[in-house]
Design a protein around this motif. Structure first.
Motif, PDB file in Angstrom:
ATOM      1  N   ARG A 121      -7.238  -5.855   2.181  1.00  0.00           N
ATOM      2  CA  ARG A 121      -5.993  -5.466   1.528  1.00  0.00           C
ATOM      3  C   ARG A 121      -5.590  -4.045   1.915  1.00  0.00           C
ATOM      4  O   ARG A 121      -4.414  -3.709   2.009  1.00  0.00           O
ATOM      5  CB  ARG A 121      -6.178  -5.582   0.005  1.00  0.00           C
TER       6      ARG A 121
ATOM      7  N   ASN B  57      -2.433  -3.956   7.742  1.00  0.00           N
ATOM      8  CA  ASN B  57      -1.177  -3.427   7.205  1.00  0.00           C
ATOM      9  C   ASN B  57      -0.213  -4.507   6.709  1.00  0.00           C
ATOM     10  O   ASN B  57       0.584  -4.275   5.830  1.00  0.00           O
ATOM     11  CB  ASN B  57      -0.509  -2.443   8.181  1.00  0.00           C
ATOM     12  N   ARG B  58      -0.339  -5.715   7.246  1.00  0.00           N
ATOM     13  CA  ARG B  58       0.511  -6.793   6.720  1.00  0.00           C
ATOM     14  C   ARG B  58       0.152  -7.094   5.264  1.00  0.00           C
ATOM     15  O   ARG B  58       1.004  -7.321   4.417  1.00  0.00           O
ATOM     16  CB  ARG B  58       0.321  -8.067   7.539  1.00  0.00           C
ATOM     17  N   ILE B  59      -1.141  -7.097   4.965  1.00  0.00           N
ATOM     18  CA  ILE B  59      -1.555  -7.428   3.600  1.00  0.00           C
ATOM     19  C   ILE B  59      -1.301  -6.241   2.669  1.00  0.00           C
ATOM     20  O   ILE B  59      -0.933  -6.416   1.511  1.00  0.00           O
ATOM     21  CB  ILE B  59      -3.041  -7.874   3.582  1.00  0.00           C
TER      22      ILE B  59
ATOM     23  N   TYR C  22       1.170  -4.327   2.952  1.00  0.00           N
ATOM     24  CA  TYR C  22       2.616  -4.383   2.697  1.00  0.00           C
ATOM     25  C   TYR C  22       2.957  -5.306   1.532  1.00  0.00           C
ATOM     26  O   TYR C  22       3.844  -5.011   0.737  1.00  0.00           O
ATOM     27  CB  TYR C  22       3.336  -4.865   3.963  1.00  0.00           C
ATOM     28  N   ILE C  23       2.240  -6.424   1.404  1.00  0.00           N
ATOM     29  CA  ILE C  23       2.591  -7.388   0.359  1.00  0.00           C
ATOM     30  C   ILE C  23       1.838  -7.145  -0.947  1.00  0.00           C
ATOM     31  O   ILE C  23       1.996  -7.895  -1.905  1.00  0.00           O
ATOM     32  CB  ILE C  23       2.326  -8.844   0.821  1.00  0.00           C
TER      33      ILE C  23
ATOM     34  N   ASN D 143       0.779  -5.369  -4.471  1.00  0.00           N
ATOM     35  CA  ASN D 143       1.272  -4.552  -5.579  1.00  0.00           C
ATOM     36  C   ASN D 143       0.069  -3.908  -6.265  1.00  0.00           C
ATOM     37  O   ASN D 143      -1.059  -4.349  -6.067  1.00  0.00           O
ATOM     38  CB  ASN D 143       2.025  -5.425  -6.583  1.00  0.00           C
ATOM     39  N   PRO D 144       0.318  -2.897  -7.107  1.00  0.00           N
ATOM     40  CA  PRO D 144      -0.817  -2.293  -7.824  1.00  0.00           C
ATOM     41  C   PRO D 144      -1.689  -3.344  -8.510  1.00  0.00           C
ATOM     42  O   PRO D 144      -2.928  -3.250  -8.501  1.00  0.00           O
ATOM     43  CB  PRO D 144      -0.130  -1.386  -8.845  1.00  0.00           C
TER      44      PRO D 144
ATOM     45  N   ASP E 252      -2.481  -6.219  -7.620  1.00  0.00           N
ATOM     46  CA  ASP E 252      -3.385  -6.920  -6.709  1.00  0.00           C
ATOM     47  C   ASP E 252      -4.665  -6.122  -6.477  1.00  0.00           C
ATOM     48  O   ASP E 252      -5.758  -6.683  -6.407  1.00  0.00           O
ATOM     49  CB  ASP E 252      -2.683  -7.205  -5.379  1.00  0.00           C
TER      50      ASP E 252
END
Ligand code: HEM
Ligand code: SF4
Ligand code: SF4
Ligand code: SF4
Lengths: 517, 251
Positions: B125, B129-131, B133-134, B136-137, B139
């Motif tokens: 995570r 960087n793709r993950i 990017y998606i 949120n706090p 997560d």
């Protein structure tokens, strides 16, 4: 997969040929790529408000809640994503553009963030924690942009551990947009046209008849046999529902001639209907059950009116999804048709049966100028099926192609069958205003094609989707091919089939494909 | 005093977990699926779907095919957690069931496996960087919460042993509606506090993926649209359309 290649001048160079190459993220790369919005009367023709409503925010939020109540997929998909990231590198539009909002989960999040804000405990009280945000005009515009950069191809759904289908979210988003008066020109104009004339082109029955008569002449010139393309013939056995592109676009027409030859050789009576002269159903693209039902219903009406016994669909991707998966729901029950055939049936199933029955006389060598590969159209691959066995939608077209050509090579495994890359023009994106997106979105598919061209000398690709064919004929020139390097599967069939009594240039007797071959 | 507080906390957490999850599941079950949307190739029979789902639940089949790294960490974490949870049954049963005894030795090490898997997921995570990017706090916090539970649990086993019998008495008591004393050690209190938080947020978080998986039409529907007409309640209520072609049209 960089490879050393030597070009015709003898210079060596490394060529990158990796359909799965993950680009660097480039935020906002596609933020300004928008398709035109629909004019007010086109929105109204479909039962939507003409222009952006004054209280659009309220209406949009209410619509979202309504959809969550009416559609289990929408509700469950909004709740269950764990942000694992498995889908992030699966979308051809992300791979082609590098815009992170084209990653499937990020595309879902554009809407999920708003859903969380208004419909979940965490989003109502701790928006920052779960990335929830208010529905503002900027958000609405962003929806319009990025939900029209999704071809609803479902490749991401295959990758997701929960089967979360971004296409469902896209369709819902478009329906919400429509419900507040923001429609897309391309889709809404076409649906409105279909409701008036029976097809996406606005072709009236007279023009359609003239077109079919011209094609009959061409067929007779070619074969010396009066092969018919009947229109509105009451009492015919089979009603052919085919995309209207088959009546005028290349290579679609050649596919239509292929169906005609197969029907002729099989000795069945068949007809096209001017009232339902369209297989495509753009109601699906805009996520509107009501519009999709209305369009589908015409097929029921035409079948009843003409008194046919069977319905056969021509080569069209999303139309076959609607035909196979939805038609029974939307316009059934079809208890008035002959129950001993699948309802509806795909032309590929029909031709495959004809091959098995040994009805077709085939000379494969007539396709020897082509070295073929096959593009699995994604709506056929992941949204429908064919035949009696699981996976028939992959096997039947390949079987038919191999029965009529000598040279066939599949593209890389993870770019075909259930993992097929979309052509980049599906889902209501096949419009010139999105050409930039379409060219970029085609990149993974084109790269996989370039691979088999390099490895096996593949020259042509066949497909069974009207949109794919149009899209490829436009974008293939950008990737070093000619526009006629895309072919209809039934074009290959038409080339190879020899009708009874047809005079051929060759002297050697055509081989007959026997049952089971 | 603190024992009473924890007792109340666990009663509330249990009710929220069961009622909250139950309500969500009921909502999913009652929400109609208007169309047949199995992602094909899909099984043509119910039995086939049961097998497909079985593979998804026990082996994360789709994830295996789509991302091997996430799959490895996900399997380590989930199977680690499963063993840990089963092992925990010993604190709620008297006498302890024989098969819970049997997995006891594995259960202890499963704790490490679970934390390892979680750390792997956290690393992805942060690093990919793709993950990132998606994410949120919430997560990150979810992973930290689970890591916290795992680490405090392991520390009680290997660093600062607690009076496990007292803990068991506490939970056996709760099940008979009496409040016994908890050992007043920070390890126990933090561990149990985090578990209660996890139970409370379960139904309002992405943890609903566990029951949600069984309601995803794309995976759970049978591919038989041509053979059987699929109708949803609201769709069958739509106004009838004309059966024959309207005469003024198109001719
Ligand atoms: C039917 C049971 C379950 C199944 C099939 C299942 C499956 C999965 C899968 C496939 C993933 C995605 C891969 C990953 O990121 O790890 C995942 C993620 C996750 N699961 Fe489960 N799960 C189940 C139960 C649970 C339970 C009971 C919990 C917690 C109490 C849980 C906690 C999580 C968390 C926190 C993640 C996200 C990991 C991350 O942030 O990357 N799961 N689950
Ligand atoms: S459905 Fe296709 S186009 Fe849409 S997000 Fe998924 S992979 Fe991309
Ligand atoms: S694969 Fe599924 S669960 Fe994972 S991030 Fe994508 S949509 Fe969410
Ligand atoms: S146009 Fe073809 S490849 Fe593209 S979405 Fe449709 S079926 Fe898929």
């Amino acid at each position: 997969m960089a490879r050393l290649e030597i070009d015709e001048n003898g210079t060596e160079k490394y060529v990158v040929r990796d359909p799965f190459h993950i680009p660097d993220m480039e935020c906002g790369a596609m933020a300004d790529t928008n398709s035109f919005k629909a004019a007010p009367d086109h929105n109204e023709d479909l039962g939507f408000p003409g222009e952006l409503l004054e209280n659009w925010q309220e209406v949009a939020i209410a619509k979202m809640g309504e959809l969550a109540k009416k559609n289990r997929a929408f509700q469950v998909y909004l709740d269950t994503c764990v942000k694992c990231g498995a889908c992030t590198d699966k979308c051809h539009f992300f791979l082609g553009t590098g815009d992170p909002k084209n990653m499937p989960v990020a595309r879902q999040d554009l809407l999920r963030s708003v859903y969380r804000r208004y419909y979940t405990f965490a989003g109502k009280y701790f928006p920052w924690l779960v990335g929830a945000r208010d529905l503002t005009k900027e958000v609405l515009d962003e929806w319009y942009t990025y939900y029209h950069q999704c071809s609803q191809c479902r490749r991401c759904s295959v990758a997701c551990p929960y089967g979360i289908d971004t296409a469902e979210i896209s369709m819902a988003a478009r329906e919400i947009l429509d419900s507040v008066g923001v429609g897309q020109k391309y889709c809404n104009e076409i649906i409105a046209k279909l409701k008036k004339t029976g097809n996406n082109l606005g072709l009236n029955p007279k023009a359609l008849r003239a077109t079919l008569e011209d094609l009959e002449e061409d067929l007779e010139d070619e074969t010396g046999i009066p092969v018919k393309l009947p229109l509105d013939v009451k009492g015919a056995d089979i009603l052919l529902i085919t995309p209207s592109a088959d009546f005028f676009a290349e290579p679609h027409i050649d596919g239509l001639l292929g169906y005609a030859k197969v029907f002729h050789a099989a000795g069945v009576s068949w007809t096209i209907s001017s009232y339902a002269s369209e297989a495509a159903n753009f109601g699906m693209f805009i996520g509107s059950y009501e519009n999709m039902r209305e369009v589908s219903w015409r097929i029921r009406q035409a079948a009843k009116d003409l008194g046919v016994k069977r319905i056969v669909f021509g080569e069209c991707g999303h139309a076959w999804r609607v035909g196979y998966s939805f038609l029974n729901t939307l316009a059934g029950p079809f208890d008035f048709l002959d129950q001993s055939y699948p309802i509806p049936q795909h032309i590929m199933e029909f031709t495959s049966d004809a091959i098995d029955a040994g009805i077709l006389k085939i000379d494969k060598s007539r396709n020897d100028e082509f070295i073929m590969t096959y593009h699995d159209s994604c709506n056929v691959a992941r949204g429908s099926a064919m035949g009696r066995k699981e996976g028939g939608q992959f096997d039947l077209p390949r079987k038919v192609i191999k029965a009529v050509v000598n040279n066939f090579h599949d593209m890389e495994r993870d770019t075909i069958r259930e993992n097929t890359f979309c052509c980049g023009g599906g889902g209501g994106l096949l419009t010139d205003d999105l050409m930039d997106l379409r060219i970029k979105g085609a990149k993974p598919r084109m790269t996989a094609l370039q691979q088999v061209t390099a490895d096996h000398g593949v020259t042509h690709m066949a497909a069974i989707c009207a949109i794919c064919k149009t899209q490829f004929s436009k974008v293939m020139p950008k990737y070093g091919y000619e526009m006629d390097n895309i072919m209809s599967v039934h074009q290959l069939v038409a080339n190879a089939v020899i009708l009874d009594g047809q005079e051929t240039e060759q002297d050697d007797a055509p081989e007959t494909v026997a049952a089971g071959e | 005093m603190l024992s009473t507080l924890y007792a109340v906390l666990f009663y509330i957490a249990t009710i929220l977990l069961i009622v909250g999850t139950g309500m969500k599941v009921l909502k999913y079950a009652r929400t109609p699926a208007p169309l047949k949307i199995p992602v094909s190739p899909a099984p043509r029979t119910r039995a086939g779907v049961v097998q497909r789902m079985g593979r998804e639940v026990t082996m994360f089949e789709s994830l295996f095919k789509s991302n091997r790294w996430i799959w490895i960490f996900a399997i380590l974490f989930h199977y680690g957690m499963l063993l840990v949870l089963l092992r925990h049954l010993r604190y709620f049963t008297q006498p302890v069931w024989w098969w819970v005894e049997l997995i006891q030795p594995f259960g202890v090490y499963a704790g490490f496996v679970m934390v390892l898997g979680l750390l792997g997921l956290l690393a992805r995570r942060i690093v990919v960087n793709r993950i990132r990017y998606i994410s949120n706090p919430s997560d990150y916090l979810m992973l930290l919460l689970l890591i916290g539970i795992g680490v405090t649990g392991l520390s009680m086993k290997f660093l600062m042993p607690v009076d496990i019998l007292m803990v068991k008495q506490f939970f056996l008591g709760l099940m008979r509606f009496q409040i016994n004393e908890l050992p007043m050690q920070p390890g126990v209190l933090i561990h149990l506090g985090l578990v209660a938080i996890l139970m409370i947020i379960f139904p309002i978080s992405k943890l609903m993926h566990a029951p949600g998986l069984f309601f995803a039409p794309s995976r759970t529907q049978v591919d038989n649209a041509r053979e059987f007409r699929h109708m949803s309640a609201w769709a069958s209520q739509l106004e009838d359309l004309p059966e024959s072609i309207p005469t003024e049209e198109g001719k």
